[in-house]
Design an enzyme around this catalytic site. Sequence first.
Site, PDB file in Angstrom:
ATOM      1  CD  GLU A   1     -17.484  13.645 -26.124  1.00  0.00           C
ATOM      2  OE1 GLU A   1     -16.904  12.786 -26.781  1.00  0.00           O
ATOM      3  OE2 GLU A   1     -16.868  14.467 -25.416  1.00  0.00           O
TER       4      GLU A   1
ATOM      5  CG  ASP B   1     -10.562  26.610 -46.263  1.00  0.00           C
ATOM      6  OD1 ASP B   1     -11.669  26.579 -46.828  1.00  0.00           O
ATOM      7  OD2 ASP B   1      -9.469  26.480 -46.874  1.00  0.00           O
TER       8      ASP B   1
ATOM      9  CG  ASP C   1      -7.557  23.498 -49.082  1.00  0.00           C
ATOM     10  OD1 ASP C   1      -7.724  24.631 -48.590  1.00  0.00           O
ATOM     11  OD2 ASP C   1      -6.520  23.151 -49.682  1.00  0.00           O
TER      12      ASP C   1
ATOM     13  CG  ASP D   1     -16.952  20.739 -30.314  1.00  0.00           C
ATOM     14  OD1 ASP D   1     -16.903  20.476 -29.091  1.00  0.00           O
ATOM     15  OD2 ASP D   1     -16.991  19.875 -31.204  1.00  0.00           O
TER      16      ASP D   1
ATOM     17  CG  ASP E   1     -14.774  17.961 -25.808  1.00  0.00           C
ATOM     18  OD1 ASP E   1     -14.965  17.165 -26.736  1.00  0.00           O
ATOM     19  OD2 ASP E   1     -13.740  17.956 -25.107  1.00  0.00           O
TER      20      ASP E   1
ATOM     21  CG  ASP F   1      -4.212  25.700 -46.529  1.00  0.00           C
ATOM     22  OD1 ASP F   1      -5.156  24.926 -46.832  1.00  0.00           O
ATOM     23  OD2 ASP F   1      -4.272  26.464 -45.544  1.00  0.00           O
TER      24      ASP F   1
ATOM     25  CG  HIS G   1     -14.630  14.365 -34.033  1.00  0.00           C
ATOM     26  ND1 HIS G   1     -15.868  14.459 -33.422  1.00  0.00           N
ATOM     27  CD2 HIS G   1     -13.735  14.737 -33.095  1.00  0.00           C
ATOM     28  CE1 HIS G   1     -15.705  14.867 -32.175  1.00  0.00           C
ATOM     29  NE2 HIS G   1     -14.425  15.044 -31.949  1.00  0.00           N
ATOM     30  CG  ASP G   2     -13.893  11.583 -30.782  1.00  0.00           C
ATOM     31  OD1 ASP G   2     -12.923  12.176 -31.285  1.00  0.00           O
ATOM     32  OD2 ASP G   2     -14.569  12.043 -29.832  1.00  0.00           O
TER      33      ASP G   2
ATOM     34  CG  ASN H   1      -6.437  28.326 -48.568  1.00  0.00           C
ATOM     35  OD1 ASN H   1      -6.537  27.118 -48.375  1.00  0.00           O
ATOM     36  ND2 ASN H   1      -5.993  29.166 -47.654  1.00  0.00           N
TER      37      ASN H   1
END
Length: 535
Positions: A250, A28, A20, A97, A197, A24, A317-318, A22
């Site tokens: 994928e 990003d 991150d 992606d 994907d 929040d 990420h899965d 900024n």
Amino acid sequence: MLKWWQERVVYQIWPRSFQDSNGDGIGDLQGIIAHLDELKDLGVGIIWLSPVYPSPNADYGYDISDYTGINPEFGTMEDMDQLIAEAAKRDIKIVMDLVINHTSDQHPWFQSSREKNSPYRDYYIWRPGRGKRPPNNWGSFFGGPAWEYDPHSGEYYLHLFAKNQPDLNYRNPKVLAEVKDILRFWLNKGIAGFRCDVINIIWKSSLENGRWRPALKGLEHYLSQEGCHRILQELRREIFDHYDCFTVGETVFVTTQMARDFLGQGELDMVFSFEHMGADELLIKWFKRRFSPKRLARALTKWQLEVPWNANYLENHDQPRSVSRFGHEGEFWEQSAKLLCVLLLTLKGTPFIYQGQEIGMTNFDYTSMEQIRDIESHNVYQLAKRLGFPPGLRWKLIKASSRDNARTPVQWNGGPNAGFTTGKPWIDVNSNYTKINMESQLNDPNSIRSFYKKMIALRRESPVLKAGDFEPVAIEESLFAFRRKLERESLLVLLNFTQAAVAAPYRGQVVISNYDRTSYGGRLEPFEAVVLREN
Ligand code: ISL
Ligand code: CA
């Protein structure tokens, strides 16, 4: 002659949890730009960005509402252009992606398609129900039926994933025309390719009932169909052939034969397979069995032998973190993370490293469902509840298999929130960040991160590791051994996946070892990996 995407190492970024910039609490694009030097130093040649498009985040970016925009949470199109340019300065290519099996239900196409006479009606798969029942018996990947009733138009729409992810209808030529425009848009910006994907399920041959299966009824009607091959051939001819780019599919439930079919005519350059992920799974990922190194070695070997070029990965990420799954989180954390590094970088194919893998990040340490963000975990938790699973067991399933295991923020340093954000992180940081973090590993020559850097450099300088043939030598519970051979060169890779020392009576000059040894005497320490030069 190898192509550039065969020579380089890919690093996958799941932007929401990378860095991150900024405050929040959400990773990003500027956060990525800030770490490009570090990625360059690691030896990364390609970055695969998980989706950065506008998304209502039902599935964190895999539900796209605008294919040619940037999610404002991540920044602007100027930030994206800057990322591409800054990466190019460092000779790093960016791969996007491509999620075209489905859109978000908030995409303007879908919103319009809810009107029966809309020109977009046919962009999706709408069908009347069978009385009070959905049009067929198909199940969704995230649990429950694959159809959702829309009272507004009085029909059901197909969604193979969440109900917020309606499947596109590729029988409508306009849909493919839209996809081509999207591809050109990004390729013209200098994008070097796409990770596609669930690309092998985009074509539905029929909407007949599926036969019985333990999960995913209906699969036989849409898995790797002829129509999918036709589409990919068309994209190759009309789009990809006109750019210096590559595609990695994928491909779910893919067999080696299907993979060869996708690669054979250049429809895709490589595919992700899932067979080796089954080394600790029983039929479906929610039912774990004890990890078997032999099963892992057997699956990898099969793919190495039967498919000419693989997209090699141990994490994404899965999937849960590899050191927690295939290694040892405790006493042998460092050794086993390095062992997995040797495995990944010595197989034949393009290696994919997932953010945090290079510092040995582990599965999350959460204690309740409230800390979980992933829609799939929540759906499955509810499903298990309806099926009468007791709470303790439900939590056990989620803890071992949730995708959030890989989605905790990257641990940059030992400061607040592991240096991921100065605000409140969108998902909890793993509390082991004081021990496991980038800062402590960057300048330590013996760290996991330094070992990754060494292995990546070794692969880069070694024609036999990049292009050599793969030859299995031993596939046992305690020892996975294979050769890489190119002309007269031969390297032998020895991997001990156990907590005990094992005999491995082979000879050769040590090229690299995660125990820093300089000579080899026929015995491997716990979780030791050695690469030997045999000639
Ligand atoms: O992790 C899985 C569910 O148990 C896989 O089956 C996963 O859903 C499958 O590999 C497809 O994954 C891809 O498409 C999904 C998205 O949620 C995943 O993040 C993505 O990698 C739908 O777009
Ligand atoms: Ca941010």
